[in-house]
Design a protein around this motif. Structure first.
Motif, PDB file in Angstrom:
ATOM      1  N   PRO A   1       0.697  -1.269  -0.047  1.00 49.27           N
ATOM      2  CA  PRO A   1       0.057  -0.061   0.100  1.00 49.27           C
ATOM      3  C   PRO A   1       0.828   1.220  -0.042  1.00 49.27           C
ATOM      4  O   PRO A   1       1.995   1.177   0.441  1.00 49.27           O
ATOM      5  N   ALA A   2       0.457   2.315  -0.437  1.00 48.21           N
ATOM      6  CA  ALA A   2       1.243   3.539  -0.862  1.00 48.21           C
ATOM      7  C   ALA A   2       1.452   4.505   0.304  1.00 48.21           C
ATOM      8  O   ALA A   2       0.625   4.083   1.425  1.00 48.21           O
ATOM      9  N   ALA A   3       2.766   4.965   0.602  1.00 48.62           N
ATOM     10  CA  ALA A   3       2.986   5.790   1.691  1.00 48.62           C
ATOM     11  C   ALA A   3       2.064   6.909   1.816  1.00 48.62           C
ATOM     12  O   ALA A   3       1.762   7.472   0.864  1.00 48.62           O
ATOM     13  N   ARG A   4       1.615   7.084   2.977  1.00 47.34           N
ATOM     14  CA  ARG A   4       0.915   8.587   3.308  1.00 47.34           C
ATOM     15  C   ARG A   4      -0.454   8.403   2.815  1.00 47.34           C
ATOM     16  O   ARG A   4      -0.981   9.669   2.523  1.00 47.34           O
ATOM     17  N   ALA A   5      -1.126   7.234   2.572  1.00 56.21           N
ATOM     18  CA  ALA A   5      -2.380   7.337   1.698  1.00 56.21           C
ATOM     19  C   ALA A   5      -3.476   7.055   2.670  1.00 56.21           C
ATOM     20  O   ALA A   5      -4.466   6.997   2.206  1.00 56.21           O
ATOM     21  N   ALA A   6      -2.974   6.352   3.805  1.00 59.05           N
ATOM     22  CA  ALA A   6      -4.099   5.967   4.725  1.00 59.05           C
ATOM     23  C   ALA A   6      -4.509   7.098   5.697  1.00 59.05           C
ATOM     24  O   ALA A   6      -3.863   7.667   6.044  1.00 59.05           O
ATOM     25  N   ASP A   7      -5.957   7.090   6.124  1.00 60.52           N
ATOM     26  CA  ASP A   7      -6.100   7.701   7.465  1.00 60.52           C
ATOM     27  C   ASP A   7      -6.184   6.797   8.454  1.00 60.52           C
ATOM     28  O   ASP A   7      -6.526   7.345   9.637  1.00 60.52           O
ATOM     29  N   LEU A   8      -6.185   5.479   8.437  1.00 66.07           N
ATOM     30  CA  LEU A   8      -6.248   4.819   9.476  1.00 66.07           C
ATOM     31  C   LEU A   8      -5.625   3.385   9.263  1.00 66.07           C
ATOM     32  O   LEU A   8      -5.650   2.742   8.209  1.00 66.07           O
ATOM     33  N   VAL A   9      -4.707   3.194  10.344  1.00 62.81           N
ATOM     34  CA  VAL A   9      -4.001   1.671  10.373  1.00 62.81           C
ATOM     35  C   VAL A   9      -4.349   0.911  11.340  1.00 62.81           C
ATOM     36  O   VAL A   9      -4.445   1.312  12.514  1.00 62.81           O
TER      37      VAL A   9
ATOM     38  N   GLU B   1       3.486   4.343  10.388  1.00 64.87           N
ATOM     39  CA  GLU B   1       3.812   5.838  10.357  1.00 64.87           C
ATOM     40  C   GLU B   1       4.168   6.084   8.791  1.00 64.87           C
ATOM     41  O   GLU B   1       3.615   7.228   8.409  1.00 64.87           O
ATOM     42  N   ARG B   2       4.887   5.423   8.220  1.00 67.96           N
ATOM     43  CA  ARG B   2       4.924   5.490   6.803  1.00 67.96           C
ATOM     44  C   ARG B   2       3.665   5.577   5.808  1.00 67.96           C
ATOM     45  O   ARG B   2       3.364   6.335   4.958  1.00 67.96           O
ATOM     46  N   LEU B   3       2.704   4.442   6.388  1.00 70.60           N
ATOM     47  CA  LEU B   3       1.625   4.605   5.567  1.00 70.60           C
ATOM     48  C   LEU B   3       0.374   5.628   5.759  1.00 70.60           C
ATOM     49  O   LEU B   3      -0.607   5.782   4.795  1.00 70.60           O
ATOM     50  N   LEU B   4       0.595   6.321   6.995  1.00 72.96           N
ATOM     51  CA  LEU B   4      -0.302   7.063   7.363  1.00 72.96           C
ATOM     52  C   LEU B   4      -0.110   8.481   6.841  1.00 72.96           C
ATOM     53  O   LEU B   4       0.889   9.005   6.926  1.00 72.96           O
ATOM     54  N   GLU B   5      -1.424   9.470   6.421  1.00 70.29           N
ATOM     55  CA  GLU B   5      -1.098  10.731   6.209  1.00 70.29           C
ATOM     56  C   GLU B   5      -0.778  11.685   7.386  1.00 70.29           C
ATOM     57  O   GLU B   5      -0.968  10.875   8.462  1.00 70.29           O
ATOM     58  N   ALA B   6      -0.455  12.635   7.195  1.00 68.71           N
ATOM     59  CA  ALA B   6      -0.338  13.598   8.565  1.00 68.71           C
ATOM     60  C   ALA B   6      -1.655  13.711   9.231  1.00 68.71           C
ATOM     61  O   ALA B   6      -2.638  13.798   8.714  1.00 68.71           O
TER      62      ALA B   6
ATOM     63  N   VAL C   1      -2.264   9.161  17.190  1.00 66.56           N
ATOM     64  CA  VAL C   1      -2.407  10.049  16.005  1.00 66.56           C
ATOM     65  C   VAL C   1      -0.960  10.547  15.544  1.00 66.56           C
ATOM     66  O   VAL C   1      -0.123  10.927  16.250  1.00 66.56           O
ATOM     67  N   LYS C   2      -0.754  10.197  14.153  1.00 58.17           N
ATOM     68  CA  LYS C   2       0.535  10.370  13.753  1.00 58.17           C
ATOM     69  C   LYS C   2       1.160  12.278  13.924  1.00 58.17           C
ATOM     70  O   LYS C   2       0.059  13.029  13.433  1.00 58.17           O
TER      71      LYS C   2
END
Length: 253
Positions: A117-125, A164-169, A217-218
């Motif tokens: 899955p793409a980096a910084r593209a998820a809002d929940l892990v 951390e890598r997968l989540l957006e800010a 929360v990131k």
């Protein structure tokens, strides 16, 4: 992990709304996965379930949040295929909102990790990592099952880096773990996540907690907070009203 030719069972969870094919022996999805899904924020839209196994937590989340898309990430190809079958067989079919990626969490933790899955593209892990520390628990002699069940407390680090890598800010992490691992978890979250919430899960009101539901929360720096505990059973041993609401009705905490 699923071994080739292994017998499967067809199990009904969430009061029959979630049907899971899973191995008859070894690691089996249950309350942990459903509690994890219930602990996730209701406004999530793009979720990743790390170490999804046969898909229990991610599929339960997709059922609870009909507007969300969910990516199930599983290292074992046979188990990932079972997760894909489970997504396809739900009523209604979840395959349009759920996809399965066969990948190693340690690779996803690298800055130059896989594209999916793409980096910084998820809002929940979501994260239900193997958490029977081999220093405290007997490890299965079968390597694939040991991988599904056991990892040292300190080995949670790559899972947190991957999240951390997968989540957006401002994206959120939801995980379930053992109370004994709290110190290690807080240390791993520090500097990456804040606004940490800790909700203990008790088998009975008078019993020590057996699990912790942790949210974070990131990028936040807000101090941790303990939330009211969740009690699974009453004095008569029957499921509590809260447990029924979460584990059978599929509602959120």
């Amino acid at each position: 992990m699923v071994d080739e030719g292994e017998a499967l069972t067809d199990d009904a969870l969430l009061g029959g709304r979630l049907r899971l094919l899973q191995p008859a022996r070894g690691h089996r999805a249950g309350h942990d996965a459903l509690l994890l899904a219930a602990s996730a924020p209701a406004d999530a839209h793009r979720a990743v379930d790390l170490g999804s196994g046969v898909g229990a937590a991610g599929l339960a989340l997709a059922i609870r949040l009909p507007a969300a898309t969910v990516t199930l990430v599983e290292i074992d190809r046979a188990t990932a295929e079972l997760a894909r079958r489970n997504a396809d067989r739900q009523q209604p079919d979840l395959s349009g909102r759920v996809r399965v990626v066969t990948e190693d969490v340690t690779r996803l933790a690298r800055p130059s990790g896989p594209a999916e899955p793409a980096a910084r593209a998820a809002d929940l892990v979501l994260m239900n990592p193997p958490f029977n520390d081999p220093a405290r628990h007997r490890v299965s002699p079968r390597a694939r099952r040991a991988l599904a069940h056991s990892v040292a407390d300190g080995a949670i680090e790559p899972w947190l880096r991957a999240a951390e890598r997968l989540l957006e800010a401002g994206g959120r992490l939801a995980l379930i773990h053992r109370p004994e691992a709290l110190e290690t978890l807080l240390a791993g979250l520090s500097g990456r996540f804040g606004a940490v919430t800790i909700r203990p899960v008790h088998p009975r009101a008078e019993a020590p907690a057996i699990r912790l539901l942790i949210g974070a929360v990131k990028g936040r720096r807000t101090p941790p907070a303990f939330l009211p505990g969740l009690v699974l059973a009453g004095p008569d041993g029957r499921p509590s009203a809260e447990a029924e609401r979460l584990l059978r009705q599929g509602e959120g905490i």
